[in-house]
Design an enzyme around this catalytic site. Structure first.
Site, short mmCIF file in Angstrom:
data_model
loop_
_atom_site.label_atom_id
_atom_site.label_comp_id
_atom_site.label_asym_id
_atom_site.label_seq_id
_atom_site.Cartn_x
_atom_site.Cartn_y
_atom_site.Cartn_z
CE LYS A 1 -4.46 1.21 0.27
NZ LYS A 1 -5.66 0.03 0.35
N1 GLU Z 1 -7.61 -0.12 -3.28
C1 GLU Z 1 -8.07 -1.18 -3.85
C2 GLU Z 1 -8.32 -1.87 -2.20
O1 GLU Z 1 -8.28 -1.47 -0.83
C3 GLU Z 1 -7.57 -1.63 -5.28
C4 GLU Z 1 -5.91 -2.63 -4.37
C5 GLU Z 1 -5.80 -3.05 -6.21
O2 GLU Z 1 -6.63 -3.23 -6.95
O3 GLU Z 1 -4.66 -3.16 -6.07
O4 GLU Z 1 -8.76 -3.02 -1.81
#
Ligand code: GLU
Length: 451
Positions: A141
């Site tokens: 993240k």
């Molecule tokens: N930000 C989204 C989540 O928290 C998508 C993450 C992604 O597609 O890599 O799942």
């Protein structure tokens, strides 16, 4: 057992400078954190959830130690030239929690309150999320501390490009693949893809997902998280023997997850009685006309002023009468403070980390079924996986194919979690962690420790 004791038993504390805390073997707390601060620290919440499942799995101490902390954390300083010619320096993070099952995967958020413990928790949740739906990714993240509402489009572009360059040593289609999250979108992903591609001297579409379709994005990606939420609601409702027509729904948030989720639930026949944005919420026990509400939102940038419905303070929203509650905004919304007053019988978590461990305990005592974030909002990353696959093949699928494959993944994951929860006589959250941690731990042990 209080939740703060349980949190401490995983050995986590937050240090004020945001550096990794030293695990404590005696289970004591040396910072004397208040219970509230513990409760609202997402990394503590994640560690608590992880600890419960790791205990049930009888996870050995070594694997436990590996999986509970991030593999890598990068903090970067991001100077940009503002429109007025002044230099402003922002701070950004990218945390890679674990890549045993494949490249790290996870979004990037832009928000004023981003902090390292939050990004750590979100990175770990991505590892568990990818594992629950069984896609071959680990978890990562990113975040940049900024208020996007105070930046022009040009400033946002410069900040995004500078952030990309600063973290690009650890990115790559086989290493770490970002995606949108709070306050980032398809345009942000296009800038990241372009910046990375210009540096490696070739167009590399698989470096990010959630891109515009014209540059290698996937059909269905924009709606995928909301669609996943709708599919999970359907499976959970079947389990509870409820039908959409007599189910009132409160949705917190009207962005990519809440807004699209609410539209799809409305289309399935549910009665959406309330939806909120960051300023307040609409409320109508007769049910909102969701397409009209979302059109209004698009035109006006906020829900306030939508005709013929009540407009309430957000504090009241989660406690409104309803059968199904979909928190689809941010962390720490259902806590020890309000969990006792929530009226829904079913909660489907569209956001990451909306329920604190103490909030969950209160809901458990009251018999409320909670479908956890790492399952309920996994539709987004599932279609991100499809996008990455399509980019690498250079062959693109129709929206029907994307949606039907998404449905297969979500339904299968729901039932593997529900079965696991039943087997161990635990709630759905612990069931999801059992499925997720077991998969990652098996891979970790099979690969062995590199030395
Ligand atoms: N930000 C989204 C989540 O928290 C998508 C993450 C992604 O597609 O890599 O799942």
């Amino acid at each position: 057992m209080t939740s703060s004791l349980a949190l401490i038993s995983e050995g986590f504390e937050t240090t004020t400078d945001g550096h990794p805390p030293a695990p404590m073997s005696d289970g004591s707390t040396k910072n004397n954190n208040s219970e509230t601060r513990d409760e609202l620290n997402p990394f503590h919440s994640m560690a608590h959830q992880f600890g419960l499942a790791a205990d049930l799995l009888g996870l050995d101490a070594g694997t436990r130690e590996v999986l509970r902390q991030p593999d890598r954390e990068l903090t970067v300083s991001l100077p940009i030239v503002k429109d007025d010619g002044e230099i402003q320096v922002f701070t950004g993070y990218r945390v890679q929690h674990n890549f045993s099952r494949g490249p790290c995967k996870g979004g990037i958020r832009f928000a004023p309150d981003v902090n390292l413990d939050e990004v750590r928790a979100l990175a770990a949740w991505m590892t568990w999320k990818c594992s629950v739906v069984d896609i071959p990714f680990g978890g990562g993240k990113g975040g940049v501390i900024c208020d996007p509402r105070e930046l022009s489009q040009g400033e946002l572009e410069r900040l995004t490009r500078r952030y990309t360059v600063s973290i690009m040593d650890i990115l790559g289609p086989d290493r770490d693949v970002p995606a949108p999250d709070m306050n980032t979108n398809e345009q942000t992903m296009a800038w990241i893809m372009d910046t990375y591609s210009m540096h490696v001297r070739r167009t590399t579409t698989a470096i990010v997902t959630g891109k515009p379709i014209v540059i290698g994005g996937s059909h269905g990606r924009r709606e995928a998280t909301g669609r996943g939420v709708m599919l999970i609601c359907r499976e959970a409702m079947k389990k509870l023997g409820r039908s959409p027509e007599d189910t009132r729904v409160v949705v917190q948030g009207c962005g990519n997850v809440g807004g699209i989720g609410a539209l799809l639930l409305h289309r399935e026949g549910y009665k959406i009685v309330s939806i909120s944005d960051m300023y307040g919420c609409l409320h109508d026990q007769g049910g909102l006309d969701m397409p009209a509400v979302m059109d209004y939102m698009k035109e006006n940038g906020r829900l306030e002023g939508y005709p013929d419905t009540d407009y309430l303070d957000n504090k009241e929203q989660l406690e409104l009468p309803c059968e199904l509650l979909v928190p689809a905004a941010t962390e720490n919304q259902i806590t020890s403070e309000n969990a006792g007053r929530i009226q829904a019988q079913l909660i489907v978590e569209g956001a990451n980390g909306p329920t604190t461990p103490r909030g969950q305990e209160i809901l458990d005592e009251r018999g409320v079924m909670v479908v956890p974030d790492i399952l309920a909002n996994a539709g987004g990353v599932t279609v991100s996986y499809f996008e990455w696959v399509q980019d690498r093949m250079g062959y693109f699928w129709t929206e029907e194919i994307v949606n039907s494959r998404l449905e297969q993944v979500m339904v299968k994951a729901f039932h593997s979690v529900a079965d696991m929860a039943e087997l161990h006589n635990v709630n759905m959250r612990t069931g999801a962690y059992l499925v997720a941690i077991d998969r990652v731990a098996r891979v970790y042990r099979m690969r062995g420790v590199f030395a």
